[in-house]
Design a protein around this motif. Structure first.
Motif, mmCIF file in Angstrom:
data_model
loop_
_atom_site.group_PDB
_atom_site.id
_atom_site.type_symbol
_atom_site.label_atom_id
_atom_site.label_comp_id
_atom_site.label_asym_id
_atom_site.label_seq_id
_atom_site.Cartn_x
_atom_site.Cartn_y
_atom_site.Cartn_z
ATOM 1 N N VAL A 4 0.384 -1.321 -0.174
ATOM 2 C CA VAL A 4 0.001 0.446 -0.073
ATOM 3 C C VAL A 4 0.706 1.145 -0.143
ATOM 4 C CG1 VAL A 4 -1.704 1.436 1.216
ATOM 5 C CG2 VAL A 4 -1.865 -1.072 0.810
ATOM 6 N N LEU A 5 1.937 1.292 0.961
ATOM 7 C CA LEU A 5 2.621 2.124 0.666
ATOM 8 C C LEU A 5 3.419 2.323 -0.207
ATOM 9 C CD1 LEU A 5 3.725 4.867 2.895
ATOM 10 C CD2 LEU A 5 5.945 2.945 3.896
ATOM 11 N N ALA A 6 4.209 1.497 -0.668
ATOM 12 C CA ALA A 6 4.624 1.466 -2.299
ATOM 13 C C ALA A 6 3.926 2.047 -3.480
ATOM 14 C CB ALA A 6 5.397 0.346 -2.551
ATOM 15 N N ALA A 7 2.358 1.911 -2.985
ATOM 16 C CA ALA A 7 1.746 2.132 -4.245
ATOM 17 C C ALA A 7 1.571 3.482 -4.014
ATOM 18 C CB ALA A 7 -0.018 1.211 -4.499
ATOM 19 N N LEU A 8 1.540 4.255 -2.902
ATOM 20 C CA LEU A 8 1.306 5.591 -2.583
ATOM 21 C C LEU A 8 1.924 6.731 -3.440
ATOM 22 C CD1 LEU A 8 -0.551 5.101 0.606
ATOM 23 C CD2 LEU A 8 -2.229 6.309 -1.607
ATOM 24 N N ALA A 9 3.354 6.288 -3.183
ATOM 25 C CA ALA A 9 4.127 6.705 -3.452
ATOM 26 C C ALA A 9 4.413 8.423 -4.939
ATOM 27 C CB ALA A 9 5.403 6.503 -4.062
ATOM 28 N N PRO A 10 3.411 8.030 -5.522
ATOM 29 C CA PRO A 10 3.724 8.749 -6.447
ATOM 30 C C PRO A 10 2.826 10.215 -5.839
ATOM 31 C CG PRO A 10 3.528 6.511 -7.449
ATOM 32 C CD PRO A 10 3.494 6.139 -6.777
ATOM 33 N N LEU A 11 1.710 9.980 -5.080
ATOM 34 C CA LEU A 11 0.884 11.010 -4.789
ATOM 35 C C LEU A 11 1.353 11.536 -3.505
ATOM 36 C CD1 LEU A 11 -2.400 11.882 -4.455
ATOM 37 C CD2 LEU A 11 -2.763 9.897 -2.816
ATOM 38 N N ILE A 12 2.256 10.370 -2.676
ATOM 39 C CA ILE A 12 3.135 11.291 -2.045
ATOM 40 C C ILE A 12 3.875 12.512 -2.601
ATOM 41 C CG2 ILE A 12 5.150 10.563 0.312
ATOM 42 C CD1 ILE A 12 3.334 8.196 -0.023
ATOM 43 N N ARG A 13 4.622 12.218 -3.611
ATOM 44 C CA ARG A 13 5.153 13.022 -4.457
ATOM 45 C C ARG A 13 4.606 13.929 -4.634
ATOM 46 N NH1 ARG A 13 8.114 7.686 -6.042
ATOM 47 N NH2 ARG A 13 7.254 8.729 -8.153
ATOM 48 N N GLN A 14 3.457 13.699 -5.832
ATOM 49 C CA GLN A 14 2.573 14.455 -5.748
ATOM 50 C C GLN A 14 2.037 15.729 -4.435
ATOM 51 O OE1 GLN A 14 -0.256 13.650 -8.243
ATOM 52 N NE2 GLN A 14 -2.227 15.256 -7.748
ATOM 53 N N VAL A 15 1.641 15.210 -3.801
ATOM 54 C CA VAL A 15 1.544 15.975 -2.722
ATOM 55 C C VAL A 15 2.402 17.062 -2.221
ATOM 56 C CG1 VAL A 15 0.291 16.008 -0.190
ATOM 57 C CG2 VAL A 15 -0.712 14.317 -1.722
#
Length: 222
Positions: free
Chosen positions: A175-186
């Motif tokens: 789950v955390l790996a899948a959220l990485a692109p969103l984390i960078r975007q935020v």
């Protein structure tokens, strides 16, 4: 070659300092807070990895994942005399008593440790405000600070869900790996934002945080 090496060293030092500040081992007690997720799990609204990913994604995009980043960015860029105003806004933006406890207590613990080790003078600040001021004082890059802070925020939510749902460690890390692109975007979106851009639309989670205050049996403080 010397200039290139110096730049690498500075970048590495910044990365290692931020990794230390925002690791689970830094004494802010992040493991004791679920950000309202305990109540969500207790009422049966989060039973698997997909539900966890959806919840954390919403928090990052539309809730405190973004508002914390904006507060961090604003405090980093502010003049010293404006920090207390930003901190007051951060406290006013807390949607419940427990969320206030979460940001104030973690901020106080973070500031106490950083002041003692890095000889800063942060004082009593909410968590994102304290991190922003500490990064500014140490000359750490704002973009890197935002990315690592937002990643640590998401990682703590995933860790809470892994323990409570329960989920396997591999599922949680996926789950955390899948959220990485969103984390960078935020993090990028928060970089140029200011307190006038603060907003939230995660009302279900805010209500869950309020209900958690009277939850009969609980493991987490929030």
């Amino acid at each position: 070659m010397t200039i290139h090496t110096t730049r690498i060293t500075m970048s590495t030092d910044a990365f290692l300092t931020l990794t230390q500040w925002l690791s689970p081992g830094f004494p802010v007690g992040a493991y004791a807070y679920s950000h309202g997720l305990e109540q969500v799990i207790d009422r049966g609204d989060m039973r698997d990895a997909k539900a966890l990913r959806d919840w954390v994604q919403d928090i990052l995009e539309h809730g405190s994942g973004t508002s914390d980043g904006i507060l961090l960015s604003a405090s980093y860029k502010s003049l010293p005399e404006d920090v207390s105003r930003i901190d007051a806004i951060a406290r006013a933006f807390a949607s419940s008593a427990e969320r206030m406890t979460e940001t104030v207590d973690q901020g106080s613990a973070f500031a106490k440790a950083v002041d003692a080790i890095w000889a800063t003078d942060l004082g009593q600040l909410c968590y994102p405000v304290a991190v922003g001021r500490a990064a500014c004082a140490q000359g750490l890059p704002l973009d890197l600070t935002l990315e690592i802070y937002t990643h640590a925020f998401a990682a703590n939510l995933v860790s809470a869900a892994v323990r409570l749902v329960p989920l396997g460690q591999t599922e949680g890390q996926a789950v955390l790996a899948a959220l990485a692109p969103l984390i960078r975007q935020v993090a990028r979106r928060c970089h140029d934002a200011d307190v006038d851009d603060l907003t939230t639309s995660c009302m279900a989670l805010d209500i869950a945080a309020m209900h958690h205050e009277t939850q009969y049996s609980k493991v987490f403080r929030t």
